[in-house]
Design an enzyme around this catalytic site. Structure first.
Site, PDB file in Angstrom:
ATOM      1  N   SER A  52      -3.029   7.008   1.935  1.00  0.00           N
ATOM      2  CA  SER A  52      -2.270   8.063   0.955  1.00  0.00           C
ATOM      3  C   SER A  52      -3.231   7.873  -0.234  1.00  0.00           C
ATOM      4  CB  SER A  52      -0.998   7.369   0.756  1.00  0.00           C
ATOM      5  OG  SER A  52      -0.230   7.928  -0.286  1.00  0.00           O
TER       6      SER A  52
ATOM      7  N   TYR B 288       4.588   0.053  -0.449  1.00  0.00           N
ATOM      8  CA  TYR B 288       3.685   1.133   0.123  1.00  0.00           C
ATOM      9  C   TYR B 288       2.464   1.357  -0.245  1.00  0.00           C
ATOM     10  CZ  TYR B 288       2.970   5.990   1.979  1.00  0.00           C
ATOM     11  OH  TYR B 288       2.398   7.172   2.432  1.00  0.00           O
TER      12      TYR B 288
END
Ligand SMILES: NC(=O)c1ccc[n+]([C@@H]2O[C@H](COP(=O)([O-])OP(=O)(O)OC[C@H]3O[C@@H](n4cnc5c(N)ncnc54)[C@H](O)[C@@H]3O)[C@@H](O)[C@H]2O)c1
Length: 269
Positions: A141, A154
């Site tokens: 990401s 995350y």
């Protein structure tokens, strides 16, 4: 036009929803047979039924290496090989300030997002090393590249995916196995709502609207990304077009990670 993945076999973890689903659909459209591996059984089975004989669903929790090993074995048995492994499954952390975070999600998130990717890479590579090579594609990401507040576990998990991908690319090159990562920017999928766990419906609506407005405003290519935008990058890494490319991280983010959008002042006079 020729189908780019004719004769290939791919696995897409987390393939029942969002970006993984987009990749599975794109790969099937390009002639690949695809195994959808997910914990969401109903959605995964429905998607496999829609895609017909080119797809099957195998319930797999990627945070359990035994299940990942069984997934590779089932794929090879059913479709006769494995050429492309897409380690896409992931979970988000709830949006919390670090000082308020009890870190109780750490092992769950790292288990899916990091151990799942490592086990998927290792077990796919064990097969590919014996069968002439292949392509492994790991979903990270831009949150693993750019620092920021909020979803700290995350972000840390996605940064780990990047370092692991590059290291695996170096080790596995001798077997003609390429390992690359895709770093999407924010793409509207169910994962965004999951970061907002605990918000009331009004807060959630406001949160999603703000994120989606940001998707249109804060990136050089001024539109929201789609799951197929990411699937096109996965297609590139899956094919021979990327045959000399390994150990890379490709942002698919409309230019977000390139830097801030600067609006030039109007020239005077
Ligand atoms: N959507 C975004 O804005 C965005 C941005 C950057 C990166 N990503 C990455 O893209 C990938 C796909 O995300 P998405 O937006 O499609 O999310 P999503 O929530 O729509 O899909 C994730 C899928 O993974 C599955 N999954 C969750 N835990 C699992 C487990 N233990 N084993 C197997 N499957 C499991 C879920 O059931 C779901 O089908 C993820 O790696 C995510 O981190 C997404």
């Amino acid at each position: 036009m020729v189908n780019e993945l004719d004769g290939k076999v791919a696995i897409v973890t987390g393939g029942a929803s969002g970006i993984g689903r987009g990749i599975a659909e794109r790969f099937v459209a390009e002639g690949s047979r695809v195994v959808i591996a997910d914990v969401a059984t109903d959605m995964g089975e429905q998607l496999a039924a829609t895609l017909g004989g080119a797809a099957f669903f195998q319930r797999t929790d990627v945070s359990d290496p035994e299940q990942v090993g069984a997934l590779i074995a089932a794929t090879v048995e059913k479709f006769g090989g494995l050429h492309v492994m897409v380690n896409n499954a992931a979970v988000s952390s709830p949006l919390r300030r670090l000082l308020d975070d009890d870190l109780s999600d750490f092992h769950r998130i790292m288990g899916v997002n990091v151990l799942g990717v490592m086990a998927g890479t290792r077990d796919a590579a064990r097969h590919m090393a014996e069968s002439g090579g292949g392509s492994i594609i790991n979903l990270t990401s831009i949150g693993g590249i750019q620092a920021g507040g909020g979803v700290m576990i995350y972000r840390a998990s996605k940064a780990a995916v990047i370092q692991f991908t590059k290291s695996a690319a170096i080790e596995l090159a001798r077997y003609d196995i390429r390992v690359n990562a895709i770093a999407p920017g924010s793409i509207p999928t169910p994962i965004l709502g999951k970061s907002a766990a605990g918000m009331d419906p009004d807060e959630l609506a406001e949160f999603e609207a703000r994120i989606r407005q940001g998707m249109r405003d804060d990136r050089p290519l001024k539109r929201e990304g789609t799951t197929d935008d990411v699937a096109q990058a996965a297609l590139y890494f899956a094919t021979e077009r990327s045959r000399y490319v390994t150990g890379t991280v490709l942002p698919v983010d409309g230019g977000t990670s390139a830097g801030k959008v600067v609006r030039p002042r109007k020239r005077e006079g």
